[in-house]
Design a protein around this motif. Structure first.
Motif, short mmCIF file in Angstrom:
data_model
loop_
_atom_site.label_atom_id
_atom_site.label_comp_id
_atom_site.label_asym_id
_atom_site.label_seq_id
_atom_site.Cartn_x
_atom_site.Cartn_y
_atom_site.Cartn_z
N THR A 146 1.56 -8.39 3.40
CA THR A 146 2.13 -9.39 2.49
C THR A 146 2.65 -8.71 1.23
O THR A 146 3.75 -9.00 0.76
N MET A 147 1.84 -7.80 0.67
CA MET A 147 2.26 -7.10 -0.55
C MET A 147 3.54 -6.31 -0.32
O MET A 147 4.46 -6.35 -1.13
N ARG A 148 3.58 -5.59 0.80
CA ARG A 148 4.78 -4.78 1.09
C ARG A 148 6.01 -5.69 1.26
O ARG A 148 7.08 -5.39 0.75
N THR A 149 5.84 -6.79 1.99
CA THR A 149 6.97 -7.69 2.26
C THR A 149 7.45 -8.32 0.96
O THR A 149 8.66 -8.40 0.70
N LEU A 150 6.51 -8.77 0.14
CA LEU A 150 6.88 -9.43 -1.12
C LEU A 150 7.55 -8.44 -2.09
O LEU A 150 8.57 -8.77 -2.72
N CYS A 151 6.99 -7.25 -2.21
CA CYS A 151 7.59 -6.26 -3.12
C CYS A 151 8.95 -5.80 -2.62
O CYS A 151 9.89 -5.64 -3.40
N ARG A 152 9.07 -5.61 -1.30
CA ARG A 152 10.37 -5.25 -0.74
C ARG A 152 11.40 -6.32 -1.05
O ARG A 152 12.53 -6.04 -1.44
N PHE A 153 10.98 -7.59 -0.91
CA PHE A 153 11.87 -8.71 -1.23
C PHE A 153 12.25 -8.66 -2.72
O PHE A 153 13.41 -8.86 -3.08
N GLY A 154 11.27 -8.39 -3.57
CA GLY A 154 11.53 -8.35 -5.00
C GLY A 154 12.54 -7.28 -5.38
O GLY A 154 13.43 -7.52 -6.20
N PHE A 155 12.43 -6.11 -4.77
CA PHE A 155 13.36 -5.03 -5.11
C PHE A 155 14.72 -5.21 -4.42
O PHE A 155 15.77 -5.07 -5.04
N ALA A 156 14.70 -5.55 -3.12
CA ALA A 156 15.95 -5.53 -2.34
C ALA A 156 16.75 -6.82 -2.47
O ALA A 156 17.97 -6.81 -2.32
N GLU A 157 16.06 -7.95 -2.71
CA GLU A 157 16.77 -9.23 -2.74
C GLU A 157 16.87 -9.82 -4.15
O GLU A 157 17.83 -10.51 -4.46
N MET A 158 15.87 -9.56 -4.99
CA MET A 158 15.89 -10.12 -6.35
C MET A 158 16.40 -9.10 -7.38
O MET A 158 16.54 -9.42 -8.55
N ASN A 159 16.60 -7.88 -6.91
CA ASN A 159 17.09 -6.78 -7.76
C ASN A 159 16.16 -6.51 -8.94
O ASN A 159 16.60 -6.23 -10.06
N LEU A 160 14.84 -6.57 -8.65
CA LEU A 160 13.86 -6.24 -9.69
C LEU A 160 13.80 -4.72 -9.89
O LEU A 160 14.06 -3.95 -8.95
N HIS A 161 13.40 -4.33 -11.07
CA HIS A 161 13.15 -2.91 -11.37
C HIS A 161 11.66 -2.63 -11.44
O HIS A 161 11.21 -1.53 -11.15
N ARG A 162 10.90 -3.67 -11.84
CA ARG A 162 9.47 -3.47 -12.08
C ARG A 162 8.67 -4.69 -11.63
O ARG A 162 9.07 -5.84 -11.89
N ILE A 163 7.56 -4.43 -10.92
CA ILE A 163 6.62 -5.50 -10.54
C ILE A 163 5.26 -5.14 -11.11
O ILE A 163 4.80 -4.00 -10.98
N GLN A 164 4.66 -6.10 -11.81
CA GLN A 164 3.37 -5.84 -12.44
C GLN A 164 2.34 -6.86 -11.96
O GLN A 164 2.68 -7.92 -11.45
N LEU A 165 1.08 -6.53 -12.15
CA LEU A 165 0.00 -7.45 -11.82
C LEU A 165 -1.22 -7.05 -12.61
O LEU A 165 -1.26 -5.97 -13.23
N GLU A 166 -2.21 -7.93 -12.61
CA GLU A 166 -3.51 -7.58 -13.18
C GLU A 166 -4.58 -7.86 -12.13
O GLU A 166 -4.49 -8.84 -11.39
N VAL A 167 -5.56 -6.97 -12.08
CA VAL A 167 -6.66 -7.12 -11.13
C VAL A 167 -7.97 -6.94 -11.91
O VAL A 167 -8.09 -6.02 -12.73
N LEU A 220 14.78 -7.70 -18.26
CA LEU A 220 13.89 -6.57 -17.97
C LEU A 220 13.88 -6.23 -16.48
O LEU A 220 13.38 -5.20 -16.08
N ARG A 221 14.42 -7.13 -15.66
CA ARG A 221 14.35 -7.03 -14.20
C ARG A 221 12.89 -6.79 -13.77
O ARG A 221 12.59 -5.91 -12.97
N SER A 222 12.01 -7.63 -14.31
CA SER A 222 10.59 -7.48 -13.99
C SER A 222 10.00 -8.82 -13.57
O SER A 222 10.56 -9.88 -13.86
N ALA A 223 8.87 -8.74 -12.85
CA ALA A 223 8.16 -9.94 -12.42
C ALA A 223 6.68 -9.62 -12.30
O ALA A 223 6.29 -8.46 -12.18
N THR A 224 5.87 -10.68 -12.34
CA THR A 224 4.42 -10.54 -12.19
C THR A 224 4.01 -11.10 -10.83
O THR A 224 4.43 -12.20 -10.46
N LEU A 225 3.22 -10.31 -10.11
CA LEU A 225 2.87 -10.65 -8.73
C LEU A 225 1.49 -11.30 -8.65
O LEU A 225 0.55 -10.88 -9.33
N GLY A 226 1.39 -12.31 -7.78
CA GLY A 226 0.10 -12.91 -7.45
C GLY A 226 -0.04 -13.02 -5.94
O GLY A 226 0.95 -13.22 -5.23
N ILE A 227 -1.27 -12.85 -5.44
CA ILE A 227 -1.49 -12.95 -3.99
C ILE A 227 -2.89 -13.49 -3.71
O ILE A 227 -3.86 -13.09 -4.37
#
Ligand SMILES: CC(C)(COP(=O)(O)OP(=O)(O)OC[C@H]1O[C@@H](n2cnc3c(N)ncnc32)[C@H](O)[C@@H]1OP(=O)(O)O)[C@@H](O)C(=O)NCCC(=O)NCCS
Length: 179
Positions: A110-131, A87-94
């Motif tokens: 932190t959110m920007r750096t982590l999401c940028r890492f997820g897209f540019a380095e892990m080749n994710l398509h989707r990042i999800q979370l629950e709040v 799915l190229r997806s991951a769930t984020l926690g902070i």
């Protein structure tokens, strides 16, 4: 080429055993966990086990300590877990556990750096979370960097004698707002 682990205020790095006292303090601080699912006290042994289990960031669980760029102070942790290669997806926690740093821009960076890492380095398509409903600071930060509300799990959590909704949010590649 800028470091993929560095934002404007923070650096992401692997967790170390020496981080345990701070992690222990945060997870047992009722203000820090007010909007998290943690409800029982955590022991030092549990924290050491958690650090050992998550100390080697990889595609399955990209888990990081968060430190300030200015002076290397440990202020939080974050992760992209539950990753799916199909799915190229991951769930984020902070968690920014050092409360003196709240509202200082560290969570956003932190959110920007982590999401940028997820897209540019892990080749994710989707990042999800629950709040949890009521965690207005966190929801504001997520929306500020591009996350959208996708749904609500009604009465999904129970804290302090009352049910709370859990809001599902998602961010697709290309949607991250870096400014
Ligand atoms: C949520 C969290 C990561 C945010 O980090 P932070 O460093 O405090 O966030 P920032 O300083 O980057 O940004 C905070 C923003 O929220 C805003 N804010 C603060 N309180 C708010 C509130 N009650 N309602 C709406 N917005 C609020 C601030 O004005 C700021 O927005 P701005 O930059 O547009 O002015 C951090 O507070 C935290 O870890 N809290 C405890 C654990 C937690 O709740 N984790 C998230 C679980 S889903």
């Amino acid at each position: 080429m800028d470091s993929p682990f560095e934002g404007r205020l923070v650096r992401l790095r692997a967790k170390e055993p020496e981080d345990e006292p701070a992690f222990f303090r945060w997870i047992n601080d009722h203000e820090v966990v007010e909007h998290l699912s943690a409800r029982y006290p955590f022991s030092h042994a549990q924290e050491r086990e958690w650090i050992t289990a998550t100390a080697a960031p990889g595609f399955g669980d990209a888990s990081f300590a968060v430190e300030t760029l200015a002076d290397g102070k440990l202020i939080g942790n974050c992760n992209l877990g539950g990753t799916s290669p199909e799915l190229r997806s991951a769930t984020l926690g902070i968690v920014i556990g050092e409360k003196d740093y709240w509202d200082g821009g560290y969570g956003t960076d932190t959110m920007r750096t982590l999401c940028r890492f997820g897209f540019a380095e892990m080749n994710l398509h989707r990042i999800q979370l629950e709040v949890l409903a009521g965690n207005d600071r966190a929801k504001h930060v997520y929306e500020k960097i591009g996350f959208r509300v996708e749904g609500v799990r009604r009465d999904a959590h129970f804290r302090h004698g009352a049910y709370r909704d859990s809001i599902i949010m998602g961010l697709l590649e290309g949607e991250l707002k870096l400014d």
